[in-house]
Design a protein around this motif. Structure first.
Motif: not given
Length: 227
Positions: A170, A186, A205, A208
């Motif tokens: 992340n 992220k 996004d 991830r």
């Protein structure tokens, strides 16, 4: 107890040591002890005892007992298990195995890493066009890439530029030219980097995942919602 043993092989009987020793006499009852014992232990209703003895016992080396292992062997096995034991997530967090020490927060230290990444990404680009290359980026490794945060829901992250020195599921960890380590999530962030004459956009996004997981993952076309 000597009556339970059969005669020695001929090459041993002909040796000088065997000639100097007297061999105990072996009776016919002793010679038939094992076949009679094995065949008497097998049920005759469903199986043929003589056939089982001929195929599975006769002229075969059999382990009659499971030998006890010494304490030294047990200790060696325990040491091997400990040696290859995988650390749990809690142990990794306590030992700070993935944390980069502050004395290593220097931009110059990671310039060679960036140069290696440029060679890697050029080979990945190859003869493909920008559209095909964009699909390859989903599985690419970004350790060493210079990323810039172009958009983010957190205004303090916008404009941060640095070399990626660590990527988690992340987060991107960037080292800036001011020797500062920035941990950029992220989620809700958009990153850009330039290669040749093109500017590429990474929607955080959609990234991830762990870098190792992205290599084998099959991605689906999804619409990107601007921040």
């Amino acid at each position: 107890m000597s009556k339970l043993y059969s005669r020695l092989p001929r090459y041993i009987q002909s040796s000088q040591v065997a000639k100097n020793e007297k061999q105990p006499p072996v009776s016919e009852t002793t010679r038939k002890f094992v076949p009679n014992f094995v065949m008497g232990s097998i049920e005759t209703t469903t199986k043929d005892p003589s056939k089982i003895f001929a195929t599975k016992v006769k002229d075969k080396v059999l382990l009659l007992d499971n030998p006890l292992k010494s304490s030294n062997e047990k200790k060696k096995r325990m040491l091997l298990k400990k040696k290859y034991k995988v650390m749990s997530a809690k142990e990794k967090k306590q030992t700070k195995i993935y944390e980069i020490p502050k004395e290593c927060h220097k931009y110059e230290l990671f310039i060679p890493l960036h140069e290696l990444w440029l060679q890697y990404i050029e080979e990945l680009y190859g003869k493909s066009n920008p559209i095909v290359f964009a699909q390859k980026l989903l599985r690419a490794d970004f350790h060493g890439a210079i990323l810039t945060v172009s958009k983010s829901k957190c205004a303090s992250y916008v404009g941060v530029t640095g070399i990626v020195i660590q990527e988690t599921e992340n987060m991107f960890k960037l080292i800036t030219k001011g020797d500062s380590l920035k941990c950029i999530p992220k989620g809700h962030s958009i990153f850009t980097f330039q290669l040749r004459d093109h500017m590429y956009i990474l929607y955080g996004d959609q990234f991830r995942y762990r870098s190792a997981s992205r290599v084998t993952k099959k991605f689906k076309n999804k619409p990107s919602i601007d921040l």
